[in-house]
Design an enzyme around this catalytic site. Structure first.
Site, PDB file in Angstrom:
ATOM      1  N   ASP A   1       0.836  -1.201   0.000  1.00 10.58           N
ATOM      2  CA  ASP A   1       0.000   0.000   0.000  1.00 10.58           C
ATOM      3  C   ASP A   1       0.868   1.248   0.000  1.00 10.58           C
ATOM      4  OD1 ASP A   1      -2.995   1.055   0.907  1.00 10.58           O
ATOM      5  OD2 ASP A   1      -1.383   2.276   1.749  1.00 10.58           O
TER       6      ASP A   1
ATOM      7  N   TYR B   1       2.796  10.163  -0.610  1.00  9.38           N
ATOM      8  CA  TYR B   1       3.934   9.621   0.131  1.00  9.38           C
ATOM      9  C   TYR B   1       5.245   9.926  -0.585  1.00  9.38           C
ATOM     10  CZ  TYR B   1       0.357   6.649   2.415  1.00  9.38           C
ATOM     11  OH  TYR B   1      -0.752   6.171   3.067  1.00  9.38           O
TER      12      TYR B   1
ATOM     13  N   LYS C   1      -3.090   5.903  -4.089  1.00 12.64           N
ATOM     14  CA  LYS C   1      -4.202   6.796  -3.770  1.00 12.64           C
ATOM     15  C   LYS C   1      -4.097   8.150  -4.490  1.00 12.64           C
ATOM     16  CE  LYS C   1      -3.864   4.812   0.859  1.00 12.64           C
ATOM     17  NZ  LYS C   1      -2.432   4.462   0.844  1.00 12.64           N
TER      18      LYS C   1
ATOM     19  N   HIS D   1      -7.949   9.611  -1.417  1.00 15.24           N
ATOM     20  CA  HIS D   1      -7.228   9.608  -0.137  1.00 15.24           C
ATOM     21  C   HIS D   1      -8.003  10.328   0.979  1.00 15.24           C
ATOM     22  CE1 HIS D   1      -2.798   9.346   1.357  1.00 15.24           C
ATOM     23  NE2 HIS D   1      -3.647   9.089   2.327  1.00 15.24           N
TER      24      HIS D   1
END
Length: 279
Positions: free
Chosen positions: A44, A49, A74, A107
């Site tokens: 994931d 990120y 996401k 998200h």
């Protein structure tokens, strides 16, 4: 490890490897490779990120066939429109260097930039995600941090219903009403930050249970999450912890011990409020 079956029939490995706050570069690449070597088949990540390319390299380095893996990423808050979401999907696929995504999530439901028109923004992004499913770019679509009113709004126009809602779930943050809503709509509750904050490791009752089962506190808490029917996504960059966190399928907590953990609500953090986030 066992699988859950999503509402669209797709199988999803019941324990995932999270990469939030995992630094881009060698750290992300090596931790993902280590996770796959330890047995994880569910990885994931997310656009925000900043580590999708490194995650993709780690997946490639592990050498496991793509069809044996389940990859999630996401849509970030700045891309809540039809056109922006279309571009973001293609960008994530390119960075991860994979032909398709197993799961793609919105998200956050109510980003600051779209607070006045979050329903329309989500609907536009969702339409792009549905088209990506039809085009074979994505197998399943879902959401993250959505509360019931966000999901109600999305379901008004959605042709494909969300199969997952990835939310903050831990012994301290149980979000029972939201979990019940998800269950009623056949939406799997994925648990991000399933180990909560560092405070959880100092709770005496969890330490006692760890001794009882000859497991770590983390393993006990992850087992609790699985027995609640959640899909936990533990993250670590330390190989020993990565391996430990996967070793949760060889024991089972009793009903009484599950109740002990259920009673820990509020002891180590609380859920974010998605309608008040400042990003």
């Amino acid at each position: 490890m066992f699988d859950y079956t999503l509402s669209n029939g797709q199988k999803i490995p019941a324990l995932g490897f999270g990469t939030w706050q995992t630094p881009d570069g060698d750290v992300a690449e090596s931790s993902v490779k280590a996770a796959i070597e330890a047995g994880y088949r569910h990885i994931d990540t997310a656009s925000i990120y900043g580590n999708e390319a490194s995650v993709g390299r780690g997946i490639k380095a592990a050498g496991v066939p793509r069809e044996e893996l389940f990859i999630t990423t996401k849509l970030w808050n700045s891309n809540h429109s039809y056109e922006a979401a279309k571009a973001a999907i293609d960008e994530s696929i390119a960075k991860l260097d994979c032909d398709y995504l197993d799961l793609y999530l919105i998200h956050w439901p109510n980003p600051k930039a779209f607070r006045d028109n979050w329903k329309e923004a989500n609907a536009g992004a969702w339409r792009a995600m549905e088209e990506a499913v039809e085009a074979g770019k994505i197998k399943s679509i879902g959401v993250s941090n959505f509360l019931p009113h966000h999901l109600d709004a999305l379901l008004e126009t959605a042709k494909i219903k969300p199969v997952v809602n990835q939310i903050y779930l831990s012994p301290s943050v149980q979000q029972e009403e939201l979990v019940a809503y998800n269950e009623a709509h056949d939406i799997l509750s994925e648990a991000y930050s399933p180990l909560g904050t560092g405070k959880i490791f100092s709770i005496d009752s969890l330490k006692e249970l760890a001794v009882k089962y000859n497991k770590t506190v983390a393993q006990v808490v992850l087992r609790w999450s699985l027995q609640k029917g959640f899909l936990p996504l533990p993250k670590s960059v330390h190989q020993d912890r990565i391996v430990e966190n996967f070793q949760v399928f060889d024991f089972e907590l009793t009903t009484d011990d599950m109740a002990i953990i259920d009673a820990l609500k509020g002891q180590a953090g609380e859920a974010p409020k998605p309608d008040e986030v400042n990003f």
